[in-house]
Design a protein around this motif. Structure first.
Motif, PDB file in Angstrom:
ATOM      1  N   GLN A   3     -87.309  34.746   7.441  1.00 22.82           N
ATOM      2  CA  GLN A   3     -86.548  34.354   6.263  1.00 22.82           C
ATOM      3  C   GLN A   3     -86.431  32.841   6.253  1.00 22.82           C
ATOM      4  N   HIS A   4     -86.252  32.290   5.049  1.00 26.22           N
ATOM      5  CA  HIS A   4     -86.200  30.852   4.865  1.00 26.22           C
ATOM      6  C   HIS A   4     -84.913  30.490   4.133  1.00 26.22           C
ATOM      7  N   GLN A   5     -84.128  29.601   4.731  1.00 29.70           N
ATOM      8  CA  GLN A   5     -82.893  29.171   4.096  1.00 29.70           C
ATOM      9  C   GLN A   5     -83.221  28.230   2.947  1.00 29.70           C
ATOM     10  N   ILE A   6     -82.601  28.507   1.786  1.00 31.29           N
ATOM     11  CA  ILE A   6     -82.880  27.692   0.607  1.00 31.29           C
ATOM     12  C   ILE A   6     -81.648  26.989   0.053  1.00 31.29           C
ATOM     13  N   TYR A   7     -80.445  27.398   0.494  1.00 34.29           N
ATOM     14  CA  TYR A   7     -79.244  26.834  -0.130  1.00 34.29           C
ATOM     15  C   TYR A   7     -78.018  27.088   0.737  1.00 34.29           C
ATOM     16  N   THR A   8     -77.131  26.103   0.782  1.00 33.59           N
ATOM     17  CA  THR A   8     -75.819  26.269   1.396  1.00 33.59           C
ATOM     18  C   THR A   8     -74.793  26.168   0.280  1.00 33.59           C
ATOM     19  N   ALA A   9     -74.035  27.224   0.095  1.00 35.02           N
ATOM     20  CA  ALA A   9     -73.070  27.294  -1.003  1.00 35.02           C
ATOM     21  C   ALA A   9     -71.730  26.702  -0.585  1.00 35.02           C
ATOM     22  N   SER A  10     -70.952  26.294  -1.572  1.00 34.84           N
ATOM     23  CA  SER A  10     -69.633  25.730  -1.295  1.00 34.84           C
ATOM     24  C   SER A  10     -68.615  26.813  -0.966  1.00 34.84           C
ATOM     25  N   ARG A  67     -81.972  23.280  -8.053  1.00 38.71           N
ATOM     26  CA  ARG A  67     -81.756  21.900  -8.531  1.00 38.71           C
ATOM     27  C   ARG A  67     -81.493  21.901 -10.032  1.00 38.71           C
ATOM     28  N   ARG A  68     -82.254  22.691 -10.774  1.00 36.26           N
ATOM     29  CA  ARG A  68     -82.059  22.784 -12.229  1.00 36.26           C
ATOM     30  C   ARG A  68     -80.687  23.370 -12.542  1.00 36.26           C
ATOM     31  N   PHE A  69     -80.289  24.392 -11.794  1.00 33.15           N
ATOM     32  CA  PHE A  69     -78.987  25.022 -11.986  1.00 33.15           C
ATOM     33  C   PHE A  69     -77.860  24.019 -11.753  1.00 33.15           C
ATOM     34  N   GLU A  70     -77.951  23.261 -10.673  1.00 29.74           N
ATOM     35  CA  GLU A  70     -76.904  22.300 -10.346  1.00 29.74           C
ATOM     36  C   GLU A  70     -76.853  21.134 -11.331  1.00 29.74           C
TER      37      GLU A  70
END
Length: 106
Positions: A3-10, A67-70
Motif C-alpha cells: 500500500q502507498h500512503q497518499i495523504y495525512t488528514a487533519s 491537490r485540486r480538492f484542497e
C-alpha cells in the motif's frame, strides 16, 4: 499486497471526505489510524489519520486530485440557478438539492 500512503488528514472527518472525493473519481483509498484520533495528546505516536491506495498506478492521480480538492475553495463560488428546476443555490453546492441535477450540467 503493498500500500502507498497518499495523504495525512487533519482529523477523521477530513479523511472520510477526501476518501469519498477520491472514490467519486474512481480511486479506492483506505483510511488508517482514524481510531487513534481519540488518543491525540495522550499517545506518543502520530495520531493523524492517513489515506492509502493499493494500486501504485493510482498514487500520482490520487495526489493530483487531493491537490485540486484542497485548492478548490467552494466558499467563494458564486451562487447559481439550476437549469433543471430553477432553484437558486449557494455556490458551495455542486448539485441541486431540489432535483439532483449537477451544476456542471448547466
Amino acid at each position: 499486497m503493498s500500500q502507498h500512503q497518499i495523504y495525512t488528514a487533519s482529523d477523521p472527518a477530513n479523511a472520510h471526505i477526501v476518501r469519498d472525493y477520491l472514490a467519486g473519481h474512481g480511486i479506492e483509498a483506505h483510511i488508517r489510524g482514524q481510531f487513534l484520533w481519540g488518543g491525540m495528546g495522550e499517545l506518543p505516536a502520530n495520531a493523524y489519520p492517513t489515506l492509502w491506495v493499493t494500486d501504485p498506478d493510482q498514487v500520482d492521480p490520487a495526489r493530483a486530485l487531493i491537490r485540486r480538492f484542497e485548492a478548490d475553495d467552494t466558499a467563494t463560488r458564486q451562487a447559481w440557478r439550476c437549469g433543471g428546476c430553477g432553484e437558486q443555490l449557494p455556490g458551495q453546492f455542486d448539485a441541486c438539492w431540489r432535483c439532483g441535477r449537477n451544476r456542471s450540467s448547466d
